[in-house]
Design a protein around this motif. Structure first.
Motif, PDB file in Angstrom:
ATOM      1  N   PHE A 108       0.825  -1.212   0.000  1.00 61.36           N
ATOM      2  CA  PHE A 108       0.000   0.000   0.000  1.00 61.36           C
ATOM      3  C   PHE A 108       0.856   1.258   0.000  1.00 61.36           C
ATOM      4  N   HIS A 109       0.427   2.213  -0.825  1.00 62.88           N
ATOM      5  CA  HIS A 109       0.901   3.587  -0.642  1.00 62.88           C
ATOM      6  C   HIS A 109      -0.047   4.557  -1.344  1.00 62.88           C
ATOM      7  N   ILE A 110      -0.067   5.756  -0.807  1.00 69.27           N
ATOM      8  CA  ILE A 110      -0.908   6.815  -1.378  1.00 69.27           C
ATOM      9  C   ILE A 110      -0.074   7.559  -2.419  1.00 69.27           C
ATOM     10  N   MET A 111      -0.590   7.614  -3.628  1.00 72.56           N
ATOM     11  CA  MET A 111       0.166   8.219  -4.719  1.00 72.56           C
ATOM     12  C   MET A 111      -0.076   9.724  -4.764  1.00 72.56           C
ATOM     13  N   PRO A 112       0.901  10.511  -5.264  1.00 77.09           N
ATOM     14  CA  PRO A 112       0.722  11.959  -5.344  1.00 77.09           C
ATOM     15  C   PRO A 112      -0.509  12.317  -6.169  1.00 77.09           C
ATOM     16  N   ALA A 113      -1.232  13.333  -5.728  1.00 68.77           N
ATOM     17  CA  ALA A 113      -2.447  13.747  -6.441  1.00 68.77           C
ATOM     18  C   ALA A 113      -2.078  14.377  -7.771  1.00 68.77           C
ATOM     19  N   ALA A 114      -2.797  13.991  -8.820  1.00 66.58           N
ATOM     20  CA  ALA A 114      -2.605  14.614 -10.133  1.00 66.58           C
ATOM     21  C   ALA A 114      -3.027  16.072 -10.067  1.00 66.58           C
ATOM     22  N   GLU A 115      -2.273  16.917 -10.744  1.00 65.75           N
ATOM     23  CA  GLU A 115      -2.538  18.365 -10.666  1.00 65.75           C
ATOM     24  C   GLU A 115      -3.952  18.712 -11.091  1.00 65.75           C
ATOM     25  N   GLN A 116      -4.441  18.038 -12.159  1.00 69.27           N
ATOM     26  CA  GLN A 116      -5.752  18.386 -12.691  1.00 69.27           C
ATOM     27  C   GLN A 116      -6.905  17.943 -11.796  1.00 69.27           C
ATOM     28  N   SER A 117      -6.625  17.022 -10.834  1.00 69.83           N
ATOM     29  CA  SER A 117      -7.714  16.548  -9.979  1.00 69.83           C
ATOM     30  C   SER A 117      -7.490  16.860  -8.500  1.00 69.83           C
ATOM     31  N   ALA A 118      -6.476  17.695  -8.203  1.00 61.80           N
ATOM     32  CA  ALA A 118      -6.165  18.000  -6.805  1.00 61.80           C
ATOM     33  C   ALA A 118      -7.341  18.660  -6.103  1.00 61.80           C
ATOM     34  N   HIS A 119      -8.100  19.516  -6.813  1.00 62.16           N
ATOM     35  CA  HIS A 119      -9.209  20.240  -6.199  1.00 62.16           C
ATOM     36  C   HIS A 119     -10.392  19.326  -5.872  1.00 62.16           C
ATOM     37  N   LEU A 120     -10.401  18.087  -6.420  1.00 59.68           N
ATOM     38  CA  LEU A 120     -11.524  17.184  -6.187  1.00 59.68           C
ATOM     39  C   LEU A 120     -11.345  16.327  -4.935  1.00 59.68           C
ATOM     40  N   GLU A 121     -10.174  16.439  -4.297  1.00 61.31           N
ATOM     41  CA  GLU A 121      -9.845  15.605  -3.132  1.00 61.31           C
ATOM     42  C   GLU A 121      -9.960  14.113  -3.478  1.00 61.31           C
ATOM     43  N   VAL A 122      -9.615  13.796  -4.733  1.00 64.75           N
ATOM     44  CA  VAL A 122      -9.538  12.402  -5.161  1.00 64.75           C
ATOM     45  C   VAL A 122      -8.196  11.850  -4.708  1.00 64.75           C
ATOM     46  N   SER A 123      -8.189  10.629  -4.244  1.00 66.51           N
ATOM     47  CA  SER A 123      -6.938  10.002  -3.833  1.00 66.51           C
ATOM     48  C   SER A 123      -6.726   8.732  -4.649  1.00 66.51           C
ATOM     49  N   THR A 124      -5.527   8.589  -5.164  1.00 65.90           N
ATOM     50  CA  THR A 124      -5.169   7.358  -5.881  1.00 65.90           C
ATOM     51  C   THR A 124      -4.240   6.551  -4.987  1.00 65.90           C
ATOM     52  N   ILE A 125      -4.606   5.310  -4.754  1.00 67.26           N
ATOM     53  CA  ILE A 125      -3.802   4.451  -3.907  1.00 67.26           C
ATOM     54  C   ILE A 125      -3.364   3.229  -4.694  1.00 67.26           C
ATOM     55  N   GLN A 126      -2.351   2.567  -4.166  1.00 65.74           N
ATOM     56  CA  GLN A 126      -1.981   1.258  -4.696  1.00 65.74           C
ATOM     57  C   GLN A 126      -2.226   0.246  -3.593  1.00 65.74           C
ATOM     58  N   LEU A 127      -2.991  -0.788  -3.927  1.00 73.34           N
ATOM     59  CA  LEU A 127      -3.384  -1.778  -2.933  1.00 73.34           C
ATOM     60  C   LEU A 127      -3.295  -3.165  -3.572  1.00 73.34           C
ATOM     61  N   PHE A 128      -2.486  -4.023  -2.995  1.00 73.20           N
ATOM     62  CA  PHE A 128      -2.264  -5.371  -3.538  1.00 73.20           C
ATOM     63  C   PHE A 128      -1.844  -5.328  -5.010  1.00 73.20           C
ATOM     64  N   GLY A 129      -1.049  -4.309  -5.344  1.00 74.06           N
ATOM     65  CA  GLY A 129      -0.510  -4.201  -6.695  1.00 74.06           C
ATOM     66  C   GLY A 129      -1.411  -3.529  -7.710  1.00 74.06           C
ATOM     67  N   MET A 130      -2.588  -3.064  -7.326  1.00 77.73           N
ATOM     68  CA  MET A 130      -3.508  -2.416  -8.266  1.00 77.73           C
ATOM     69  C   MET A 130      -3.750  -0.961  -7.864  1.00 77.73           C
ATOM     70  N   GLU A 131      -3.779  -0.088  -8.871  1.00 80.21           N
ATOM     71  CA  GLU A 131      -4.106   1.323  -8.624  1.00 80.21           C
ATOM     72  C   GLU A 131      -5.619   1.480  -8.513  1.00 80.21           C
ATOM     73  N   ILE A 132      -6.051   2.239  -7.502  1.00 80.05           N
ATOM     74  CA  ILE A 132      -7.476   2.441  -7.256  1.00 80.05           C
ATOM     75  C   ILE A 132      -7.706   3.917  -6.967  1.00 80.05           C
ATOM     76  N   ASP A 133      -8.720   4.490  -7.598  1.00 78.58           N
ATOM     77  CA  ASP A 133      -9.121   5.867  -7.299  1.00 78.58           C
ATOM     78  C   ASP A 133     -10.203   5.861  -6.230  1.00 78.58           C
ATOM     79  N   LEU A 134     -10.056   6.748  -5.251  1.00 78.98           N
ATOM     80  CA  LEU A 134     -11.055   6.916  -4.195  1.00 78.98           C
ATOM     81  C   LEU A 134     -11.579   8.334  -4.270  1.00 78.98           C
ATOM     82  N   ASN A 135     -12.878   8.501  -4.363  1.00 80.49           N
ATOM     83  CA  ASN A 135     -13.417   9.857  -4.404  1.00 80.49           C
ATOM     84  C   ASN A 135     -14.814   9.898  -3.802  1.00 80.49           C
ATOM     85  N   GLY A 136     -15.143  11.060  -3.278  1.00 73.98           N
ATOM     86  CA  GLY A 136     -16.456  11.245  -2.676  1.00 73.98           C
ATOM     87  C   GLY A 136     -17.506  11.567  -3.724  1.00 73.98           C
ATOM     88  N   MET A 137     -18.763  11.266  -3.396  1.00 77.34           N
ATOM     89  CA  MET A 137     -19.876  11.662  -4.266  1.00 77.34           C
ATOM     90  C   MET A 137     -19.895  13.186  -4.371  1.00 77.34           C
TER      91      MET A 137
END
Length: 587
Positions: A108-137
């Motif tokens: 697991f690690h939290i990846m740096p936020a992409a500049e274009q989506s920083a304002h959305l408070e979206v977080s991209t993580i890596q978990l068990f070798g797969m990249e996953i986007d986490l975002n609120g409704m």
């Protein structure tokens, strides 16, 4: 003709029925079959939510749900959360892993936020070798002059409404293991193979005009149809104006690149033509002309200059030749042990599609290919890479040169046939004639020059030439196709790899030994390479002797030209002396 039409309709109907049946089979249960890795990830995030008592529901949104329902592999997991932001859930996962000493195991690690989506408070993580986007409704609200929305926290209904198409607005609820369709159309559109916007398509496209190109791409990728209201909205003048003013040319290029790399690019191009968007996507400059130097010559698509042709007809010609190219690529790939790469297919298809523009120039760049209208469209209109743009232009320039060589080759064959009496009417294979006839230096030289331009892609160029030959000559015999006539000879000519050959004598050495400078040095280097193409085993000494003599001839020509262009001293022209105007640059 009636029988042919009947069988064509029968084949088309069976194909369409088969395609729709596969969609129905994939979506009839609304069940999603998880891979082992997906099950592991979803079970884990449920444990995090339960143990930390997080006030949220976990749903996978968008493309992953669509693709899983269509029984396609998807690595694009996008988890949407109600009641909390993505970055909050990411830190909750980190807390859980640290508490249970699982950081290494979970990779697991939290990846740096992409500049274009920083304002959305979206977080991209890596978990068990797969990249996953986490975002609120969230709710998205648009201003009149931008396709980038202003966002705020929202409900699942709000999150559904912000999505582009109904087939992308489906959710998989991890908590309940069910598919949710809050738009009311997503599942039925997926079953029926329809791309439809949520709500009024005109409003949707005005908010984000890029959705038009995405609709085309999705329809092509999945071989879906476009909703009628969507098609009408995409051709609305105000919508097209928004497309041209609100979407950057870089974004146009990204979408076009995705189209040409897609499994069914011709389906996308058909929709592009259907929506009359050719000239919006492949923008021309205001001024372009035929190449006056004839370094580039037009392929025989139209009897009048390109600027007199309606863009719809240009699009139709582009689609027709690209369709032929796509079929040829599939045929060639079926017989090759090594398949074409995605990049090779993209270059070939793009070269074919833009070939009606070849022979026209937009400026006076030093490199021939950089002056071309094709290069302008790729680099300026679509902002595609310089390397890719040059490869496409080199493919077309080489195809032009190969076509010219093939005409000379056919003439050689005809002459050999006539000389083969007493059986001049018997058709002999071109390979046997070539073995018996001497190939002129002019053919070898032009083939070598072509290879030096296109490099390792030269075999692909023969495929393009064959498509051109069949397209422009409906009744051409197979033995007169460029590849049939010339391919084996090129392989045996010793010219393969000539694009890596270096001059035996450098420009600096030529300037010193031959007493030349400026353009004459470049001319001698060019003639040196031509001589090496004709005589690869030439020695350095023999070459220097030849070039020294050639340098003297060039200097004499240059002096003669200077003398003839110098103004006469004394005397005057009738009506008073006039100065000779300086020659302007040729455009």
């Amino acid at each position: 003709s009636f029988v042919l039409l009947f069988f064509f309709f029968l084949f088309w109907s069976q194909s369409e029925i088969s395609k729709m049946q596969s969609i129905l089979d994939a979506t009839k249960t609304n069940a999603i079959e998880l891979s082992d890795l997906e099950s592991k990830i979803f079970d884990f995030v449920l444990k995090v939510q339960t143990e930390l008592a997080l006030p949220t529901s976990l749903r996978v949104a968008g493309g992953w749900v669509r693709d899983k329902l269509l029984k396609r592999i998807s690595m694009d997991i996008d988890i949407s959360l109600d009641g909390m932001q993505g970055i909050e859930f990411a830190h909750s996962i980190k807390l859980y892993l640290e508490t249970h000493n699982m950081m290494g195991e979970a990779e697991f690690h939290i990846m740096p936020a992409a500049e274009q989506s920083a304002h959305l408070e979206v977080s991209t993580i890596q978990l068990f070798g797969m990249e996953i986007d986490l975002n609120g409704m969230r709710v998205e609200e648009y201003t009149a002059d931008s396709r980038i929305p202003v966002t705020r926290v929202g409900t699942i209904e709000d999150d559904t409404a912000r999505r582009d198409f109904t087939i992308n607005a489906l959710f998989y609820n991890i908590n309940t293991d069910t598919v949710e369709d809050y738009s009311g159309y997503g599942l039925s559109d997926l079953r029926n193979g329809v791309v439809r916007t949520l709500g009024n398509p005109t409003v949707s496209f005005k908010q984000d005009p890029l959705r038009i190109l995405r609709a085309i791409r999705f329809a092509g990728r999945y071989q879906f149809s476009l909703d009628d209201e969507l098609k009408n909205a995409a051709q609305n003048d105000e919508v097209v104006s928004c497309l041209l003013t609100m979407v950057s040319r870089e974004r146009f290029g990204i979408e076009v690149e995705k189209i040409f790399k897609a499994p069914n690019p011709l389906e996308c191009l058909k929709h592009l033509d259907e929506l009359n968007l050719y000239d919006s996507v492949f923008q021309f400059p205001r001024v372009y002309t035929k190449d006056p130097t004839r370094a580039m010559t037009c392929f025989p698509y139209f009897p009048v200059p390109l600027d007199l042709i309606d863009s719809g007809h240009i699009a139709a010609a582009s689609f027709a030749i690209a369709s032929a190219m796509e079929q040829a690529v599939d045929t060639v790939d079926a017989t090759r042990s090594v398949k074409m790469t995605t990049n090779e297919r993209e270059i070939l298809l793009m070269a074919a599609y833009l070939s009606p523009l070849w022979g026209y120039i937009t400026g006076d760049a030093k490199k021939t290919s950089h002056r071309s209208l094709v290069f302008y469209v790729l680099r300026t209109s679509l902002r595609l890479s310089k390397t890719f743009s040059e490869q496409v232009c080199h493919m077309l320039l080489c195809a032009q040169m190969f076509m010219e060589v093939s005409r000379d080759w056919i003439q050689l064959l005809v002459e050999a046939q006539v000389a083969s009496k007493p059986h001049p009417t018997s058709l002999r294979r071109s390979s046997s004639i070539v073995r018996e006839a001497k190939i002129p230096d002019s053919i070898r030289l032009n083939v070598g020059r072509s290879l030096r331009i296109v490099g390792e892609l030269w075999r692909l160029c023969f495929h393009l030439c064959d498509v051109f030959a069949k397209h422009f000559h409906a009744f051409i015999l197979p033995e007169y196709l460029p590849s049939t006539m010339m391919l084996k000879w090129v392989e045996a000519s010793g010219l393969v790899g000539c694009w890596t050959w270096k001059p035996l004598i450098t420009g600096k050495e030529l300037a010193s030994s031959c007493g030349v400078s400026g353009k004459l040095v470049g001319k001698l280097v060019e003639e040196q390479m031509d001589h090496i193409l004709l005589f690869p085993d030439v020695s350095r000494d023999d070459l220097l002797t030849l070039l020294s003599a050639r340098a003297e001839a060039l200097k004499s020509e240059q002096e003669a030209e200077s003398a003839s262009s110098s103004p006469r001293r004394g005397g005057s022209l009738k009506g008073g002396a006039k100065r000779t105007p300086k020659a302007g640059k040729q455009h």
